[in-house]
Design a protein around this motif. Structure first.
Motif, PDB file in Angstrom:
ATOM      1  N   GLU A 162       0.849  -1.198   0.000  1.00 18.56           N
ATOM      2  CA  GLU A 162       0.000   0.000   0.000  1.00 18.56           C
ATOM      3  C   GLU A 162       0.884   1.248   0.000  1.00 18.56           C
ATOM      4  O   GLU A 162       1.731   1.403   0.881  1.00 18.56           O
ATOM      5  N   PRO A 163       0.709   2.143  -0.971  1.00 19.75           N
ATOM      6  CA  PRO A 163       1.576   3.334  -1.042  1.00 19.75           C
ATOM      7  C   PRO A 163       1.164   4.389  -0.023  1.00 19.75           C
ATOM      8  O   PRO A 163       0.014   4.423   0.442  1.00 19.75           O
ATOM      9  N   ASP A 164       2.103   5.266   0.317  1.00 20.39           N
ATOM     10  CA  ASP A 164       1.785   6.346   1.257  1.00 20.39           C
ATOM     11  C   ASP A 164       1.006   7.471   0.597  1.00 20.39           C
ATOM     12  O   ASP A 164       0.665   8.462   1.243  1.00 20.39           O
ATOM     13  N   THR A 165       0.677   7.328  -0.671  1.00 21.54           N
ATOM     14  CA  THR A 165      -0.082   8.349  -1.395  1.00 21.54           C
ATOM     15  C   THR A 165      -1.583   8.238  -1.162  1.00 21.54           C
ATOM     16  O   THR A 165      -2.343   9.098  -1.606  1.00 21.54           O
ATOM     17  N   GLY A 166      -2.029   7.173  -0.488  1.00 20.18           N
ATOM     18  CA  GLY A 166      -3.453   6.977  -0.250  1.00 20.18           C
ATOM     19  C   GLY A 166      -4.146   6.231  -1.377  1.00 20.18           C
ATOM     20  O   GLY A 166      -5.372   6.004  -1.301  1.00 20.18           O
ATOM     21  N   GLU A 167      -3.416   5.872  -2.406  1.00 15.22           N
ATOM     22  CA  GLU A 167      -4.019   5.117  -3.502  1.00 15.22           C
ATOM     23  C   GLU A 167      -4.239   3.666  -3.100  1.00 15.22           C
ATOM     24  O   GLU A 167      -3.796   3.216  -2.040  1.00 15.22           O
ATOM     25  N   ASP A 168      -4.934   2.945  -3.976  1.00 16.15           N
ATOM     26  CA  ASP A 168      -5.219   1.543  -3.683  1.00 16.15           C
ATOM     27  C   ASP A 168      -3.927   0.729  -3.615  1.00 16.15           C
ATOM     28  O   ASP A 168      -2.958   1.040  -4.313  1.00 16.15           O
ATOM     29  N   PRO A 169      -3.935  -0.343  -2.815  1.00 18.74           N
ATOM     30  CA  PRO A 169      -2.743  -1.193  -2.735  1.00 18.74           C
ATOM     31  C   PRO A 169      -2.416  -1.826  -4.087  1.00 18.74           C
ATOM     32  O   PRO A 169      -3.297  -2.051  -4.917  1.00 18.74           O
ATOM     33  N   THR A 170      -1.161  -2.119  -4.274  1.00 17.89           N
ATOM     34  CA  THR A 170      -0.697  -2.801  -5.473  1.00 17.89           C
ATOM     35  C   THR A 170      -0.555  -4.292  -5.185  1.00 17.89           C
ATOM     36  O   THR A 170       0.079  -4.682  -4.196  1.00 17.89           O
ATOM     37  N   ASP A 171      -1.188  -5.100  -6.038  1.00 18.20           N
ATOM     38  CA  ASP A 171      -1.092  -6.550  -5.881  1.00 18.20           C
ATOM     39  C   ASP A 171       0.243  -7.011  -6.464  1.00 18.20           C
ATOM     40  O   ASP A 171       0.496  -6.844  -7.659  1.00 18.20           O
ATOM     41  N   LEU A 172       1.070  -7.615  -5.633  1.00 17.27           N
ATOM     42  CA  LEU A 172       2.384  -8.072  -6.082  1.00 17.27           C
ATOM     43  C   LEU A 172       2.403  -9.552  -6.449  1.00 17.27           C
ATOM     44  O   LEU A 172       3.436 -10.065  -6.876  1.00 17.27           O
ATOM     45  N   GLY A 173       1.275 -10.252  -6.297  1.00 20.71           N
ATOM     46  CA  GLY A 173       1.178 -11.645  -6.709  1.00 20.71           C
ATOM     47  C   GLY A 173       1.375 -12.633  -5.578  1.00 20.71           C
ATOM     48  O   GLY A 173       1.435 -12.271  -4.402  1.00 20.71           O
ATOM     49  N   GLU A 174       1.470 -13.896  -5.963  1.00 19.14           N
ATOM     50  CA  GLU A 174       1.675 -14.973  -4.996  1.00 19.14           C
ATOM     51  C   GLU A 174       3.146 -15.385  -4.969  1.00 19.14           C
ATOM     52  O   GLU A 174       3.788 -15.487  -6.014  1.00 19.14           O
ATOM     53  N   PHE A 175       3.621 -15.631  -3.762  1.00 23.79           N
ATOM     54  CA  PHE A 175       5.011 -16.044  -3.565  1.00 23.79           C
ATOM     55  C   PHE A 175       5.042 -17.381  -2.823  1.00 23.79           C
ATOM     56  O   PHE A 175       4.262 -17.608  -1.894  1.00 23.79           O
ATOM     57  N   SER A 176       5.947 -18.248  -3.268  1.00 20.71           N
ATOM     58  CA  SER A 176       6.191 -19.500  -2.562  1.00 20.71           C
ATOM     59  C   SER A 176       7.379 -19.299  -1.625  1.00 20.71           C
ATOM     60  O   SER A 176       8.459 -18.869  -2.061  1.00 20.71           O
ATOM     61  N   VAL A 177       7.171 -19.596  -0.356  1.00 24.14           N
ATOM     62  CA  VAL A 177       8.203 -19.368   0.656  1.00 24.14           C
ATOM     63  C   VAL A 177       8.566 -20.705   1.303  1.00 24.14           C
ATOM     64  O   VAL A 177       7.702 -21.377   1.885  1.00 24.14           O
ATOM     65  N   ASP A 178       9.826 -21.091   1.184  1.00 27.01           N
ATOM     66  CA  ASP A 178      10.326 -22.294   1.850  1.00 27.01           C
ATOM     67  C   ASP A 178      10.875 -21.918   3.217  1.00 27.01           C
ATOM     68  O   ASP A 178      11.683 -20.984   3.340  1.00 27.01           O
ATOM     69  N   LEU A 179      10.470 -22.669   4.226  1.00 27.06           N
ATOM     70  CA  LEU A 179      10.954 -22.417   5.586  1.00 27.06           C
ATOM     71  C   LEU A 179      11.557 -23.686   6.155  1.00 27.06           C
ATOM     72  O   LEU A 179      11.157 -24.803   5.811  1.00 27.06           O
ATOM     73  N   THR A 180      12.526 -23.520   7.041  1.00 30.60           N
ATOM     74  CA  THR A 180      13.200 -24.670   7.620  1.00 30.60           C
ATOM     75  C   THR A 180      13.481 -24.432   9.097  1.00 30.60           C
ATOM     76  O   THR A 180      13.525 -23.283   9.559  1.00 30.60           O
TER      77      THR A 180
END
Length: 209
Positions: free
Chosen positions: A175-193
């Motif tokens: 979400e930008p500090d300009t008050g505009e709508d959030p930007t969708d950055l997509g789906e991310f796969s996160v590996d955790l260990t």
């Protein structure tokens, strides 16, 4: 005076014929009356016996779901408890949100990458500082649209797990500090260990779409 000579004399022929005809008429009358009486007094046939109502069929009793006795043991079938899965999901979401939280007026790329390295294993912390890391792509993508962004992420699903690792897909927004709508950055796969415990650490992340 009684004349014995007339005792056995036959009846006159005309009288005999009259008696015979009268007898026939009486018999015919009796027969007709009997026939008419039978027609009017004939009994109605008895109504048909009501058919017996079908006996109710026994209702099948609901059966317990297959394997119902094992429901309480489901948690034991996985290498991680529900709490551990929840903790892994929290780390994946927090890491992805931190990747998309950028203040270009405060941070340069090195300080941003160093902060993200705190979530990662030692090898992946180094990768995050390079162009091969997921962080560098987002840093460049958001630089021209606002001076500061606040990231957020939601867990979508778990796609893999074993005794020491789990892979979680997260949906990321900034979400930008300009008050505009959030930007969708997509789906991310996160590996955790947990190999570098204690707790979960990010071992790899990539953009899916």
């Amino acid at each position: 005076m009684f004349d014995p000579q007339t005792q056995d004399q036959p009846l006159p022929q005309r009288l005999t014929r009259t008696l015979i005809i009268g007898a026939v008429v009486i018999l015919v009358a009796i027969g007709g009356f009997t026939l008419i009486r039978d027609q009017f007094t004939e009994e109605e046939p008895p109504p048909p016996e009501p058919s017996a109502a079908p006996s109710p069929q026994a209702t099948a009793q609901p059966t317990a779901p297959a394997g119902g006795d094992n429901l309480a043991q489901v948690d034991d079938w996985f290498p991680h408890s529900r709490t551990e899965f929840a903790e892994a999901g929290g780390v994946a979401a927090d890491f992805a949100a931190d990747v998309a939280t950028i203040d270009y007026t405060r941070d340069d790329w090195d300080s941003h990458a160093e902060r993200l390295g705190q979530w990662a294993t030692d090898p992946y912390a180094v990768t995050l500082t390079t162009a091969d890391g997921v962080a560098e792509g987002i840093w460049r993508a958001l630089a021209n649209d606002a001076d500061a962004w606040t990231g957020s992420a939601d867990v979508v699903e778990v796609t893999y797990f074993d005794p020491t690792s789990v892979t979680i897909v997260v949906q990321v927004q900034a979400e930008p500090d300009t008050g505009e709508d959030p930007t969708d950055l997509g789906e991310f796969s996160v590996d955790l260990t947990t190999n570098e415990g204690p707790g979960w650490r990010v071992d790899r992340a990539e953009l899916l779409r």
